[in-house]
Design a protein around this motif. Structure first.
Motif, PDB file in Angstrom:
ATOM      1  N   PRO A  53       0.828  -1.211   0.000  1.00 25.08           N
ATOM      2  CA  PRO A  53       0.000   0.000   0.000  1.00 25.08           C
ATOM      3  C   PRO A  53       0.858   1.256   0.000  1.00 25.08           C
ATOM      4  O   PRO A  53       1.987   1.250   0.492  1.00 25.08           O
ATOM      5  CB  PRO A  53      -0.772  -0.125   1.319  1.00 25.08           C
ATOM      6  CG  PRO A  53       0.141  -0.904   2.210  1.00 25.08           C
ATOM      7  CD  PRO A  53       0.985  -1.792   1.334  1.00 25.08           C
ATOM      8  N   ARG A  54       0.339   2.324  -0.603  1.00 25.14           N
ATOM      9  CA  ARG A  54       1.036   3.616  -0.611  1.00 25.14           C
ATOM     10  C   ARG A  54       0.030   4.717  -0.239  1.00 25.14           C
ATOM     11  O   ARG A  54      -1.041   4.827  -0.845  1.00 25.14           O
ATOM     12  CB  ARG A  54       1.647   3.921  -1.982  1.00 25.14           C
ATOM     13  CG  ARG A  54       2.619   2.862  -2.457  1.00 25.14           C
ATOM     14  CD  ARG A  54       3.599   3.393  -3.486  1.00 25.14           C
ATOM     15  NE  ARG A  54       2.937   4.003  -4.632  1.00 25.14           N
ATOM     16  CZ  ARG A  54       3.592   4.745  -5.538  1.00 25.14           C
ATOM     17  NH1 ARG A  54       4.890   4.968  -5.409  1.00 25.14           N
ATOM     18  NH2 ARG A  54       2.949   5.267  -6.562  1.00 25.14           N
ATOM     19  N   LEU A  55       0.398   5.520   0.725  1.00 27.71           N
ATOM     20  CA  LEU A  55      -0.462   6.599   1.218  1.00 27.71           C
ATOM     21  C   LEU A  55      -0.037   7.924   0.600  1.00 27.71           C
ATOM     22  O   LEU A  55       1.108   8.359   0.752  1.00 27.71           O
ATOM     23  CB  LEU A  55      -0.385   6.679   2.747  1.00 27.71           C
ATOM     24  CG  LEU A  55      -1.177   7.804   3.408  1.00 27.71           C
ATOM     25  CD1 LEU A  55      -2.668   7.685   3.124  1.00 27.71           C
ATOM     26  CD2 LEU A  55      -0.921   7.802   4.919  1.00 27.71           C
ATOM     27  N   SER A  56      -0.968   8.583  -0.099  1.00 26.14           N
ATOM     28  CA  SER A  56      -0.691   9.826  -0.821  1.00 26.14           C
ATOM     29  C   SER A  56      -0.539  10.999   0.142  1.00 26.14           C
ATOM     30  O   SER A  56      -1.456  11.328   0.905  1.00 26.14           O
ATOM     31  CB  SER A  56      -1.839  10.108  -1.800  1.00 26.14           C
ATOM     32  OG  SER A  56      -1.791  11.442  -2.257  1.00 26.14           O
ATOM     33  N   LEU A  57       0.620  11.654   0.083  1.00 22.52           N
ATOM     34  CA  LEU A  57       0.812  12.861   0.882  1.00 22.52           C
ATOM     35  C   LEU A  57       0.053  14.039   0.279  1.00 22.52           C
ATOM     36  O   LEU A  57      -0.292  14.988   0.985  1.00 22.52           O
ATOM     37  CB  LEU A  57       2.300  13.186   0.998  1.00 22.52           C
ATOM     38  CG  LEU A  57       3.146  12.150   1.754  1.00 22.52           C
ATOM     39  CD1 LEU A  57       4.584  12.627   1.894  1.00 22.52           C
ATOM     40  CD2 LEU A  57       2.561  11.861   3.126  1.00 22.52           C
ATOM     41  N   ASN A  58      -0.218  13.990  -1.011  1.00 23.81           N
ATOM     42  CA  ASN A  58      -1.055  15.018  -1.626  1.00 23.81           C
ATOM     43  C   ASN A  58      -2.479  14.940  -1.080  1.00 23.81           C
ATOM     44  O   ASN A  58      -3.153  15.958  -0.898  1.00 23.81           O
ATOM     45  CB  ASN A  58      -1.053  14.878  -3.138  1.00 23.81           C
ATOM     46  CG  ASN A  58      -0.816  16.200  -3.833  1.00 23.81           C
ATOM     47  OD1 ASN A  58      -0.218  17.117  -3.260  1.00 23.81           O
ATOM     48  ND2 ASN A  58      -1.287  16.326  -5.062  1.00 23.81           N
ATOM     49  N   TYR A  59      -2.940  13.722  -0.832  1.00 21.66           N
ATOM     50  CA  TYR A  59      -4.270  13.537  -0.232  1.00 21.66           C
ATOM     51  C   TYR A  59      -4.292  14.111   1.180  1.00 21.66           C
ATOM     52  O   TYR A  59      -5.243  14.808   1.562  1.00 21.66           O
ATOM     53  CB  TYR A  59      -4.607  12.043  -0.214  1.00 21.66           C
ATOM     54  CG  TYR A  59      -5.813  11.692   0.622  1.00 21.66           C
ATOM     55  CD1 TYR A  59      -7.102  11.940   0.160  1.00 21.66           C
ATOM     56  CD2 TYR A  59      -5.660  11.096   1.879  1.00 21.66           C
ATOM     57  CE1 TYR A  59      -8.209  11.612   0.933  1.00 21.66           C
ATOM     58  CE2 TYR A  59      -6.752  10.763   2.651  1.00 21.66           C
ATOM     59  CZ  TYR A  59      -8.034  11.027   2.169  1.00 21.66           C
ATOM     60  OH  TYR A  59      -9.121  10.700   2.937  1.00 21.66           O
ATOM     61  N   LEU A  60      -3.240  13.843   1.953  1.00 21.22           N
ATOM     62  CA  LEU A  60      -3.198  14.320   3.333  1.00 21.22           C
ATOM     63  C   LEU A  60      -3.113  15.843   3.412  1.00 21.22           C
ATOM     64  O   LEU A  60      -3.589  16.454   4.366  1.00 21.22           O
ATOM     65  CB  LEU A  60      -2.014  13.698   4.072  1.00 21.22           C
ATOM     66  CG  LEU A  60      -2.072  12.187   4.318  1.00 21.22           C
ATOM     67  CD1 LEU A  60      -0.830  11.727   5.058  1.00 21.22           C
ATOM     68  CD2 LEU A  60      -3.329  11.795   5.085  1.00 21.22           C
ATOM     69  N   THR A  61      -2.498  16.467   2.403  1.00 22.34           N
ATOM     70  CA  THR A  61      -2.336  17.930   2.408  1.00 22.34           C
ATOM     71  C   THR A  61      -3.395  18.625   1.545  1.00 22.34           C
ATOM     72  O   THR A  61      -3.266  19.814   1.233  1.00 22.34           O
ATOM     73  CB  THR A  61      -0.935  18.325   1.902  1.00 22.34           C
ATOM     74  OG1 THR A  61      -0.769  17.855   0.558  1.00 22.34           O
ATOM     75  CG2 THR A  61       0.155  17.739   2.788  1.00 22.34           C
ATOM     76  N   LYS A  62      -4.422  17.845   1.127  1.00 28.54           N
ATOM     77  CA  LYS A  62      -5.514  18.404   0.299  1.00 28.54           C
ATOM     78  C   LYS A  62      -4.988  19.027  -0.992  1.00 28.54           C
ATOM     79  O   LYS A  62      -5.420  20.106  -1.418  1.00 28.54           O
ATOM     80  CB  LYS A  62      -6.331  19.415   1.102  1.00 28.54           C
ATOM     81  CG  LYS A  62      -6.937  18.848   2.378  1.00 28.54           C
ATOM     82  CD  LYS A  62      -7.815  19.865   3.076  1.00 28.54           C
ATOM     83  CE  LYS A  62      -8.314  19.362   4.416  1.00 28.54           C
ATOM     84  NZ  LYS A  62      -9.135  18.166   4.332  1.00 28.54           N
ATOM     85  N   GLY A  63      -4.022  18.352  -1.607  1.00 29.29           N
ATOM     86  CA  GLY A  63      -3.505  18.775  -2.897  1.00 29.29           C
ATOM     87  C   GLY A  63      -2.501  19.894  -2.862  1.00 29.29           C
ATOM     88  O   GLY A  63      -2.104  20.407  -3.923  1.00 29.29           O
ATOM     89  N   LYS A  64      -2.032  20.285  -1.683  1.00 25.94           N
ATOM     90  CA  LYS A  64      -1.118  21.417  -1.577  1.00 25.94           C
ATOM     91  C   LYS A  64       0.355  21.023  -1.735  1.00 25.94           C
ATOM     92  O   LYS A  64       1.203  21.881  -1.975  1.00 25.94           O
ATOM     93  CB  LYS A  64      -1.307  22.119  -0.236  1.00 25.94           C
ATOM     94  CG  LYS A  64      -2.694  22.743  -0.060  1.00 25.94           C
ATOM     95  CD  LYS A  64      -2.831  23.391   1.301  1.00 25.94           C
ATOM     96  CE  LYS A  64      -4.229  23.996   1.486  1.00 25.94           C
ATOM     97  NZ  LYS A  64      -4.393  24.600   2.830  1.00 25.94           N
ATOM     98  N   LEU A  65       0.671  19.738  -1.582  1.00 31.17           N
ATOM     99  CA  LEU A  65       2.081  19.335  -1.622  1.00 31.17           C
ATOM    100  C   LEU A  65       2.658  19.407  -3.028  1.00 31.17           C
ATOM    101  O   LEU A  65       3.755  19.940  -3.233  1.00 31.17           O
ATOM    102  CB  LEU A  65       2.240  17.920  -1.063  1.00 31.17           C
ATOM    103  CG  LEU A  65       3.666  17.374  -1.020  1.00 31.17           C
ATOM    104  CD1 LEU A  65       4.521  18.189  -0.062  1.00 31.17           C
ATOM    105  CD2 LEU A  65       3.679  15.902  -0.630  1.00 31.17           C
ATOM    106  N   VAL A  66       1.936  18.877  -4.015  1.00 39.43           N
ATOM    107  CA  VAL A  66       2.423  18.833  -5.391  1.00 39.43           C
ATOM    108  C   VAL A  66       1.436  19.568  -6.288  1.00 39.43           C
ATOM    109  O   VAL A  66       0.270  19.189  -6.361  1.00 39.43           O
ATOM    110  CB  VAL A  66       2.586  17.379  -5.882  1.00 39.43           C
ATOM    111  CG1 VAL A  66       3.094  17.367  -7.319  1.00 39.43           C
ATOM    112  CG2 VAL A  66       3.539  16.606  -4.982  1.00 39.43           C
TER     113      VAL A  66
END
Length: 243
Positions: A85-98
């Motif tokens: 499994p891979r957890l999206s950091l973009n998901y956690l930051t509501k699209g602000k990371l990338v």
């Protein structure tokens, strides 16, 4: 130190798996593959392999699972599995990371559990999904491995890709992975480059909605299982059906 590493990796795996209970699934795919090769190293050189695979994409990230069932000509039967499994950091930051449209599509917390027989390994780390022209996907993950079976721990880099292309009306797919792990006191550094080149005969001959591939797989595994000097160069006939 070993128990602390194990606990950290177990926590990572738990965190990555937890969002699945409330996930919005965006896509999923399952397949069964048959392989037949006779250039295997370590054990019988001729084997048939049945592989079940399942991959899915969610708002929180992705999952990938496969199980190999290996049948050797000498009667030996083995199994091997991986769950990643891979957890999206973009998901956690509501699209602000990338930013949207960036070469790096997303950054992940990545985990893998792999095993067969008595040993199970736990890997935890970070990964990126890259926007490479013409590729369906191109992923890179860096892991710290906590190896089971008494094997010393090491680090691993994993690259996975899929490149679809057409020749006339015929559809092809070239995909695969590269695993490169570091050496330790009890094993050599390993490099496993395995790729598949396959033709979607299902669509062209039988008009199936899901791909049915025929082709071949080639595995080049240097220092297989960390055994210094043992290099596998194994072509295999491939038949793969998605459903």
């Amino acid at each position: 130190m070993l128990s602390r590493n194990f606990s950290s990796l177990a926590v990572i795996m738990g965190v990555l798996a937890a969002p699945a209970a409330m996930a919005e699934q965006k896509w999923s795919d399952a397949s069964v593959t048959y392989l037949n090769g006779n250039k295997y190293e370590v054990g019988d050189d001729s084997r048939q392999v049945m592989t079940f695979e399942h991959a899915s994409g969610h708002d929180w990230g992705t999952t990938f699972f496969f199980m190999d069932y290996l049948m050797s000509d000498n009667g030996t039967k083995e199994h091997y599995f991986e769950l990643s499994p891979r957890l999206s950091l973009n998901y956690l930051t509501k699209g602000k990371l990338v930013p949207e449209g960036h070469f790096i599509k997303d950054v992940y917390l990545s985990g893998t559990m792999e095993g067969g027989g008595k040993a199970t390994n736990y890997l935890g780390g970070v990964g990126v999904s890259l926007d490479v022209p013409k590729f369906k996907y191109f992923n890179v993950d860096l892991y710290q491995a906590n190896n089971g079976g008494g094997k010393d721990n090491d680090q691993q880099a994993t690259v996975t890709w899929a490149l679809p292309f057409q020749i006339g009306s015929a559809e092809f797919l070239y995909d695969g992975f590269l695993d490169a792990s570091t050496k330790a006191d009890d094993h050599a550094a390993e490099t496993n480059f395995t790729s598949q080149l396959k033709w979607n005969m299902g669509k062209q001959l039988f008009h199936t909605k899901k791909p049915v591939y025929v082709g071949f797989e080639y595995a080049h595994w240097k220092n297989k299982f960390g055994i210094d000097g043992v290099t596998e160069k194994n072509p295999s006939f491939l038949l793969k059906a998605h459903f």
